[in-house]
Write a protein that holds these residues in place. Sequence first.
Motif, PDB file in Angstrom:
ATOM      1  N   SER A 226      -0.624   6.739  12.863  1.00 38.99           N
ATOM      2  CA  SER A 226       0.791   6.775  13.137  1.00 38.99           C
ATOM      3  C   SER A 226       1.500   7.284  12.343  1.00 38.99           C
ATOM      4  N   ALA A 227       2.469   8.476  13.014  1.00 41.09           N
ATOM      5  CA  ALA A 227       3.252   8.546  11.782  1.00 41.09           C
ATOM      6  C   ALA A 227       4.285   9.025  12.398  1.00 41.09           C
ATOM      7  N   ALA A 228       5.405   8.634  11.132  1.00 42.27           N
ATOM      8  CA  ALA A 228       7.116   7.664  11.093  1.00 42.27           C
ATOM      9  C   ALA A 228       8.162   9.461  10.126  1.00 42.27           C
ATOM     10  N   GLU A 229       9.140   9.483  11.006  1.00 42.87           N
ATOM     11  CA  GLU A 229       9.950  10.938  10.122  1.00 42.87           C
ATOM     12  C   GLU A 229      10.548   9.925   8.860  1.00 42.87           C
ATOM     13  N   GLU A 230      10.700  10.333   7.809  1.00 45.52           N
ATOM     14  CA  GLU A 230      11.533   9.810   7.126  1.00 45.52           C
ATOM     15  C   GLU A 230      12.519  10.144   6.503  1.00 45.52           C
ATOM     16  N   PRO A 231      13.658  10.484   4.797  1.00 46.35           N
ATOM     17  CA  PRO A 231      14.228  10.843   4.962  1.00 46.35           C
ATOM     18  C   PRO A 231      13.657  10.707   3.148  1.00 46.35           C
ATOM     19  N   LEU A 232      13.300  12.063   2.434  1.00 41.16           N
ATOM     20  CA  LEU A 232      12.695  12.205   1.776  1.00 41.16           C
ATOM     21  C   LEU A 232      13.723  11.694   0.632  1.00 41.16           C
ATOM     22  N   PRO A 233      13.435  10.603  -0.537  1.00 42.98           N
ATOM     23  CA  PRO A 233      13.963  10.509  -1.670  1.00 42.98           C
ATOM     24  C   PRO A 233      14.246  11.672  -2.567  1.00 42.98           C
ATOM     25  N   SER A 234      14.513  11.012  -3.207  1.00 39.60           N
ATOM     26  CA  SER A 234      16.304  12.020  -3.524  1.00 39.60           C
ATOM     27  C   SER A 234      15.291  12.809  -5.410  1.00 39.60           C
ATOM     28  N   TYR A 235      14.723  12.147  -5.457  1.00 40.03           N
ATOM     29  CA  TYR A 235      13.694  13.308  -6.400  1.00 40.03           C
ATOM     30  C   TYR A 235      12.872  14.304  -5.700  1.00 40.03           C
ATOM     31  N   ALA A 236      12.513  14.075  -4.798  1.00 40.96           N
ATOM     32  CA  ALA A 236      11.815  15.140  -4.111  1.00 40.96           C
ATOM     33  C   ALA A 236      12.763  16.399  -3.396  1.00 40.96           C
ATOM     34  N   ASP A 237      12.368  17.956  -3.939  1.00 41.99           N
ATOM     35  CA  ASP A 237      13.451  18.657  -3.108  1.00 41.99           C
ATOM     36  C   ASP A 237      11.937  19.224  -2.793  1.00 41.99           C
ATOM     37  N   PRO A 238      12.608  19.740  -1.241  1.00 44.09           N
ATOM     38  CA  PRO A 238      11.972  20.801  -0.541  1.00 44.09           C
ATOM     39  C   PRO A 238      11.031  21.945  -0.463  1.00 44.09           C
ATOM     40  N   ASP A 239      11.987  22.458  -1.755  1.00 47.48           N
ATOM     41  CA  ASP A 239      11.497  23.831  -1.989  1.00 47.48           C
ATOM     42  C   ASP A 239      11.321  23.952  -3.223  1.00 47.48           C
ATOM     43  N   ARG A 240      11.444  23.106  -3.883  1.00 46.81           N
ATOM     44  CA  ARG A 240      10.324  22.716  -4.660  1.00 46.81           C
ATOM     45  C   ARG A 240       8.792  22.322  -4.737  1.00 46.81           C
ATOM     46  N   ILE A 241       8.687  21.264  -3.720  1.00 47.92           N
ATOM     47  CA  ILE A 241       7.133  21.265  -3.241  1.00 47.92           C
ATOM     48  C   ILE A 241       6.753  22.514  -2.170  1.00 47.92           C
ATOM     49  N   LEU A 242       7.525  23.216  -1.467  1.00 48.68           N
ATOM     50  CA  LEU A 242       6.856  24.353  -0.962  1.00 48.68           C
ATOM     51  C   LEU A 242       6.547  25.276  -1.501  1.00 48.68           C
ATOM     52  N   ASN A 243       7.384  25.786  -3.145  1.00 51.66           N
ATOM     53  CA  ASN A 243       6.994  26.534  -3.750  1.00 51.66           C
ATOM     54  C   ASN A 243       5.409  26.206  -4.428  1.00 51.66           C
ATOM     55  N   ARG A 244       5.362  24.599  -4.838  1.00 53.02           N
ATOM     56  CA  ARG A 244       4.353  24.836  -5.203  1.00 53.02           C
ATOM     57  C   ARG A 244       3.006  24.257  -3.904  1.00 53.02           C
ATOM     58  N   LEU A 245       3.088  24.466  -3.130  1.00 49.76           N
ATOM     59  CA  LEU A 245       2.282  24.200  -2.151  1.00 49.76           C
ATOM     60  C   LEU A 245       1.667  25.234  -1.487  1.00 49.76           C
ATOM     61  N   ASN A 246       2.284  26.460  -1.685  1.00 52.26           N
ATOM     62  CA  ASN A 246       2.124  28.053  -1.890  1.00 52.26           C
ATOM     63  C   ASN A 246       1.329  28.690  -2.838  1.00 52.26           C
ATOM     64  N   ARG A 247       1.673  28.318  -4.265  1.00 50.79           N
ATOM     65  CA  ARG A 247       1.171  28.392  -4.929  1.00 50.79           C
ATOM     66  C   ARG A 247      -0.650  27.460  -4.687  1.00 50.79           C
ATOM     67  N   THR A 248      -0.574  26.575  -4.458  1.00 51.80           N
ATOM     68  CA  THR A 248      -2.071  26.155  -4.375  1.00 51.80           C
ATOM     69  C   THR A 248      -2.824  26.654  -3.161  1.00 51.80           C
ATOM     70  N   LEU A 249      -2.495  27.072  -2.463  1.00 53.49           N
ATOM     71  CA  LEU A 249      -2.700  27.566  -0.653  1.00 53.49           C
ATOM     72  C   LEU A 249      -3.194  29.722  -1.023  1.00 53.49           C
ATOM     73  N   ASP A 250      -1.902  30.079  -2.135  1.00 52.59           N
ATOM     74  CA  ASP A 250      -2.620  31.589  -2.746  1.00 52.59           C
ATOM     75  C   ASP A 250      -3.551  31.048  -3.668  1.00 52.59           C
ATOM     76  N   SER A 251      -4.133  30.276  -4.660  1.00 56.10           N
ATOM     77  CA  SER A 251      -4.997  29.939  -5.514  1.00 56.10           C
ATOM     78  C   SER A 251      -6.316  29.959  -4.983  1.00 56.10           C
ATOM     79  N   ARG A 252      -6.243  30.369  -3.087  1.00 56.96           N
ATOM     80  CA  ARG A 252      -7.528  29.342  -2.486  1.00 56.96           C
ATOM     81  C   ARG A 252      -7.995  30.453  -2.181  1.00 56.96           C
TER      82      ARG A 252
END
Length: 281
Positions: free
Chosen positions: A151-177
Amino acid sequence: MNPFEKIFNYRILSRLDGSGTLLITSSERAWLKTMLEHPAARQAFEADTLDKLRSALEKDDCLDAADHLAEKARSKESQVYHPLLRRLRRCIASRSGIRLAYTIKNGREVVDQSGFPYKLEYSMVKREWYLLWYHLRHRAFMSTRLQKISSAAEEPLPSYADPDRILNRLNRTLDSRKQEACIEVLRQYNKELSRILYAFSCFEKDVAYDPDEDTYRVRVHFQGDDSEYLLSKIRFLGKRVRVVEGDYIRNRMLESSAKALARYGEDGSLKEQDDQDNATV
């Protein structure tokens, strides 16, 4: 074509791109109409969208490839389209959170896992869909097969989760691989360049031509998990190409070549024959 026609056409294409309009040829329309006849099209498109596409292509002919192509020894396709693709794609586009329930390797089901969906990826090796996502509680980059997600359901992100910061972190992780390898096309096989490039069509690549040497070099960028698939493509092309850069790929090709020579080479054949003779004495 004179320069004024080129400028005029460029302006038209620029305006069409800005308005979200896509120009397609008659061959592409025929291909699209043929693809819409696939049983998975009903799952891939909503009913209204599918009806609109079919009505727009009503006057076009389907792509008739029966007289030109013969399909033999087809591998089993486990997933052409997954029911969760549309829902997950919307979550990714809206940059919202997601709550997942999925099964792990030991068969245990994990429920109520909050995360941020990053990308949908289709594995050409395993022929199935994967969801790349960020686990909010564990702060970890995850890759989960859609077949394992119950199952997969959409939900709002919590206040401490910044989408831009998460995306930057994921991009850095993928670039390192990321890894890369430079593959040279032997000069006598330049006429087969289109076939060779098609073999690497699943990868990000840059093609360079050296006019002095009359050689093409294909620089392939890939994730570490895709190295085995890249090796299979290089082995498939055989003597048409050679790896000139990329230590890991070169060493793996050298290792497989040494094993093949040991088993099938002249020395290997003689050694196996001697072992058999000694065993029968």
